[in-house]
Design a protein around this motif. Structure first.
Motif, mmCIF file in Angstrom:
data_model
loop_
_atom_site.group_PDB
_atom_site.id
_atom_site.type_symbol
_atom_site.label_atom_id
_atom_site.label_comp_id
_atom_site.label_asym_id
_atom_site.label_seq_id
_atom_site.Cartn_x
_atom_site.Cartn_y
_atom_site.Cartn_z
ATOM 1 N N PHE A 118 -4.173 80.454 54.629
ATOM 2 C CA PHE A 118 -5.483 80.170 55.205
ATOM 3 C C PHE A 118 -6.005 81.442 55.848
ATOM 4 O O PHE A 118 -5.427 81.950 56.804
ATOM 5 N N VAL A 119 -7.099 81.981 55.308
ATOM 6 C CA VAL A 119 -7.702 83.201 55.851
ATOM 7 C C VAL A 119 -8.883 82.796 56.728
ATOM 8 O O VAL A 119 -9.869 82.248 56.237
ATOM 9 N N LEU A 120 -8.776 83.074 58.012
ATOM 10 C CA LEU A 120 -9.783 82.672 58.990
ATOM 11 C C LEU A 120 -10.680 83.858 59.326
ATOM 12 O O LEU A 120 -10.238 84.838 59.926
ATOM 13 N N GLU A 121 -11.936 83.754 58.942
ATOM 14 C CA GLU A 121 -12.923 84.823 59.175
ATOM 15 C C GLU A 121 -14.122 84.218 59.899
ATOM 16 O O GLU A 121 -15.099 83.798 59.279
ATOM 17 N N ALA A 159 -8.894 87.372 60.327
ATOM 18 C CA ALA A 159 -9.695 88.563 60.039
ATOM 19 C C ALA A 159 -10.399 89.022 61.307
ATOM 20 O O ALA A 159 -11.258 88.318 61.843
ATOM 21 N N GLY A 160 -10.035 90.188 61.796
ATOM 22 C CA GLY A 160 -10.653 90.726 62.999
ATOM 23 C C GLY A 160 -12.070 91.194 62.739
ATOM 24 O O GLY A 160 -12.417 91.612 61.637
ATOM 25 N N ILE A 182 -5.341 86.628 70.032
ATOM 26 C CA ILE A 182 -5.097 85.358 69.358
ATOM 27 C C ILE A 182 -3.994 85.505 68.311
ATOM 28 O O ILE A 182 -3.130 84.627 68.170
ATOM 29 N N ALA A 183 -4.019 86.611 67.575
ATOM 30 C CA ALA A 183 -2.995 86.830 66.557
ATOM 31 C C ALA A 183 -1.615 86.935 67.184
ATOM 32 O O ALA A 183 -0.637 86.356 66.684
ATOM 33 N N THR A 184 -1.518 87.639 68.295
ATOM 34 C CA THR A 184 -0.237 87.793 68.978
ATOM 35 C C THR A 184 0.250 86.466 69.541
ATOM 36 O O THR A 184 1.423 86.097 69.366
ATOM 37 N N LEU A 188 0.166 85.295 64.147
ATOM 38 C CA LEU A 188 -0.592 85.306 62.909
ATOM 39 C C LEU A 188 -0.553 86.689 62.271
ATOM 40 O O LEU A 188 -0.308 87.694 62.941
ATOM 41 N N VAL A 189 -0.821 86.733 60.989
ATOM 42 C CA VAL A 189 -1.028 88.004 60.300
ATOM 43 C C VAL A 189 -2.466 88.425 60.576
ATOM 44 O O VAL A 189 -3.399 87.633 60.410
#
Length: 233
Positions: A118-121, A159-160, A182-184, A188-189
């Protein structure tokens, strides 16, 4: 007339995504314009032969605003996956004008079928409108939590995004840092900056200065692929 998409790449009809988002956004218009749409339609069922699903969930950058669907970076990533015969169905669930609040409202519907990646942008429209970062953070967390409930084994890629300092340097700095936080927190990748090498370059963006040209999308696709490739093997 839109061109036919690759067999394993699906782009959700704009009407369907728009209908889902209307109940989520009762605020002023976003920084992006959504073309009018009429009848909502549910996405087609996942083909029985599709072993895995990669879903791009975002706003007009994902949807490919201003370019043909097959020129947008999710489709280009899908072409790469098909060429390598990796066995993923790629779904573009991008919606022009989407905020994190809108995404949080519709993500449950989108995830009626499980996903593997799931790619969150999302968040760019929040930042351009100067929405409170606390709300953006809460909405992104809500989307992540929903993905983990619906598809516990899914790999989530965030996606930053970055914004110009029009609303103040402190806001822009904190906005950029939000994605790493949020990723940390959620392990998340992270794609550090989706528009790396594209954002701010007039030659790679449409006249609005926000949405990439086809050439810009090719660069974005390479940025995304560099992060996704290790996850798909």
């Amino acid at each position: 007339m839109l061109k036919t998409l690759p067999m394993k790449f699906r782009h959700f009809p704009l009407a369907a995504l728009l209908a889902l988002s209307l109940t989520a956004c009762n605020s002023s218009p976003t920084a992006e314009q959504v073309p009018g749409a009429a009848t909502a339609a549910a996405p087609a069922a996942t083909p029985a032969t599709a072993a895995k699903r990669l879903l791009f969930f975002g706003n007009s950058l994902t949807a490919g605003y201003g370019v043909e669907p097959e020129q947008a970076f999710p489709a280009l990533v899908g072409d790469k996956i098909d060429s390598l015969k990796l066995g993923y169905e790629v779904v573009n669930a991008g919606l022009s004008g989407e905020t994190t609040a809108g995404g949080r409202s519709r993500v449950g519907w989108i995830l009626r079928q499980p996903v593997d990646v799931f790619v969150l942008e999302l968040g760019g429209n929040d930042g351009l409108r100067g929405l409170p970062l606390s709300a953006t953070r809460a909405n992104l967390q809500g989307i992540i939590d929903t993905v983990r409930r619906r598809s516990p084994g899914a790999q989530i890629v965030l996606a930053g995004m970055q914004i110009p300092p029009n609303l103040g340097q402190a806001y822009a700095t904190d906005f950029k840092a939000l994605y790493q936080e949020i990723a940390t927190k959620n392990k998340l990748v992270l794609i550090p900056f989706l528009l790396e090498g594209v954002g701010g370059d007039r030659a790679l963006n449409q006249p609005d200065g926000i949405h990439p040209t086809p050439t810009g999308h090719r660069i974005v696709a390479r940025t995304v692929w560099a992060v996704l490739q290790p996850l798909l093997k």
